[in-house]
Design a protein around this motif. Sequence first.
Motif, PDB file in Angstrom:
ATOM      1  N   VAL A 263      -9.505  19.506  13.428  1.00 40.26           N
ATOM      2  CA  VAL A 263     -10.751  20.144  13.233  1.00 40.26           C
ATOM      3  C   VAL A 263     -11.184  21.219  14.543  1.00 40.26           C
ATOM      4  O   VAL A 263     -11.495  22.224  14.106  1.00 40.26           O
ATOM      5  CB  VAL A 263     -11.751  19.298  12.631  1.00 40.26           C
ATOM      6  N   PHE A 264     -11.150  20.563  15.517  1.00 41.24           N
ATOM      7  CA  PHE A 264     -11.594  21.275  16.764  1.00 41.24           C
ATOM      8  C   PHE A 264     -10.493  22.611  16.718  1.00 41.24           C
ATOM      9  O   PHE A 264     -10.989  23.736  17.036  1.00 41.24           O
ATOM     10  CB  PHE A 264     -11.547  20.620  17.954  1.00 41.24           C
ATOM     11  N   LEU A 265      -9.267  22.387  16.843  1.00 39.20           N
ATOM     12  CA  LEU A 265      -8.248  23.361  16.984  1.00 39.20           C
ATOM     13  C   LEU A 265      -8.636  24.339  15.776  1.00 39.20           C
ATOM     14  O   LEU A 265      -8.560  25.531  16.145  1.00 39.20           O
ATOM     15  CB  LEU A 265      -6.988  22.568  16.851  1.00 39.20           C
ATOM     16  N   LYS A 266      -8.736  23.871  14.455  1.00 43.68           N
ATOM     17  CA  LYS A 266      -9.238  24.734  13.302  1.00 43.68           C
ATOM     18  C   LYS A 266     -10.080  25.772  13.597  1.00 43.68           C
ATOM     19  O   LYS A 266     -10.272  26.909  13.394  1.00 43.68           O
ATOM     20  CB  LYS A 266      -9.090  23.974  12.053  1.00 43.68           C
ATOM     21  N   GLU A 267     -11.255  25.170  14.165  1.00 42.31           N
ATOM     22  CA  GLU A 267     -12.675  25.728  14.432  1.00 42.31           C
ATOM     23  C   GLU A 267     -12.824  26.772  15.428  1.00 42.31           C
ATOM     24  O   GLU A 267     -13.526  27.712  15.508  1.00 42.31           O
ATOM     25  CB  GLU A 267     -13.844  24.631  14.310  1.00 42.31           C
ATOM     26  N   THR A 268     -11.933  26.318  16.640  1.00 45.48           N
ATOM     27  CA  THR A 268     -12.040  27.160  17.809  1.00 45.48           C
ATOM     28  C   THR A 268     -10.841  27.598  18.150  1.00 45.48           C
ATOM     29  O   THR A 268     -10.962  28.678  19.098  1.00 45.48           O
ATOM     30  CB  THR A 268     -12.687  26.154  19.049  1.00 45.48           C
ATOM     31  N   GLY A 269      -9.742  27.554  17.821  1.00 49.44           N
ATOM     32  CA  GLY A 269      -8.470  28.093  18.248  1.00 49.44           C
ATOM     33  C   GLY A 269      -7.783  27.402  19.495  1.00 49.44           C
ATOM     34  O   GLY A 269      -6.906  27.978  19.956  1.00 49.44           O
ATOM     35  N   GLU A 270      -8.622  26.433  19.699  1.00 48.57           N
ATOM     36  CA  GLU A 270      -8.248  25.788  21.155  1.00 48.57           C
ATOM     37  C   GLU A 270      -8.187  24.221  21.006  1.00 48.57           C
ATOM     38  O   GLU A 270      -8.774  23.773  20.146  1.00 48.57           O
ATOM     39  CB  GLU A 270      -8.702  26.185  22.212  1.00 48.57           C
ATOM     40  N   THR A 271      -7.433  23.394  21.864  1.00 48.74           N
ATOM     41  CA  THR A 271      -7.680  22.104  21.754  1.00 48.74           C
ATOM     42  C   THR A 271      -9.092  21.572  22.470  1.00 48.74           C
ATOM     43  O   THR A 271      -9.455  22.233  23.376  1.00 48.74           O
ATOM     44  CB  THR A 271      -6.415  21.321  22.446  1.00 48.74           C
ATOM     45  N   PRO A 272      -9.337  20.389  22.084  1.00 52.85           N
ATOM     46  CA  PRO A 272     -10.506  19.968  22.848  1.00 52.85           C
ATOM     47  C   PRO A 272     -10.337  19.885  24.255  1.00 52.85           C
ATOM     48  O   PRO A 272     -11.197  19.975  25.231  1.00 52.85           O
ATOM     49  CB  PRO A 272     -10.874  18.520  22.293  1.00 52.85           C
ATOM     50  N   ALA A 273      -9.027  19.479  24.633  1.00 52.05           N
ATOM     51  CA  ALA A 273      -8.781  19.410  26.229  1.00 52.05           C
ATOM     52  C   ALA A 273      -8.739  20.651  26.871  1.00 52.05           C
ATOM     53  O   ALA A 273      -9.557  20.770  27.952  1.00 52.05           O
ATOM     54  CB  ALA A 273      -7.189  18.805  26.284  1.00 52.05           C
ATOM     55  N   ASP A 274      -8.372  21.707  26.290  1.00 49.98           N
ATOM     56  CA  ASP A 274      -8.680  22.991  26.707  1.00 49.98           C
ATOM     57  C   ASP A 274     -10.029  23.526  26.808  1.00 49.98           C
ATOM     58  O   ASP A 274     -10.409  24.183  28.003  1.00 49.98           O
ATOM     59  CB  ASP A 274      -7.746  24.284  25.998  1.00 49.98           C
TER      60      ASP A 274
END
Length: 175
Positions: free
Chosen positions: A107-118
């Motif tokens: 979900v984080f990647l879909k919403e923001t275009g990046e991983t939570p770690a990034d």
Amino acid sequence: MIADSIYIQDGPLYTSAGVTAGIDLALKMIEDDHGRNLSIQIARKLLVFLRRPGGQSQFSAHLAAQIATEDRIQELQHWILDHVDEDLTLNALGNRVGMSVRNLSRVFLKETGETPADFVEQARVDAARRLLEENDLPLQRIASHSGFSNPDIIRRAFMRRIHISPNEYRKRFRA
């Protein structure tokens, strides 16, 4: 091509990413032609940062936190920005928003275009940048206050994100 640089030079050609990046480029050109002291004097008169390096990313974690539309992700981004020195592992973040690690990552990647770690690394780099600009704390303390476990990790993150070391950043941007 460097996708998110604020300005680039290719032989005799220069280009900037926008108006304020154009100021950085102009200060770089003044420094190249007339020296650092004049560039610093002009930056101070303009009330701008002393020239940012051209390879510096335009990315800001605070701006990125405005992108997500999913409430839990947006709230998590804001919480991360306020708690960069805490445990920000995927497990801890997933527990915070009541999501599995796998679902949070998706979900984080879909919403923001990046991983939570990034996002976490960029938030920590932003926090470290502010600390480097505002005080003379040793790098070990800045690393700790901004969530990095040691100076080597903060150095690697700075090189990845803004292409200069924390010490070089401090020299350029210390008030």
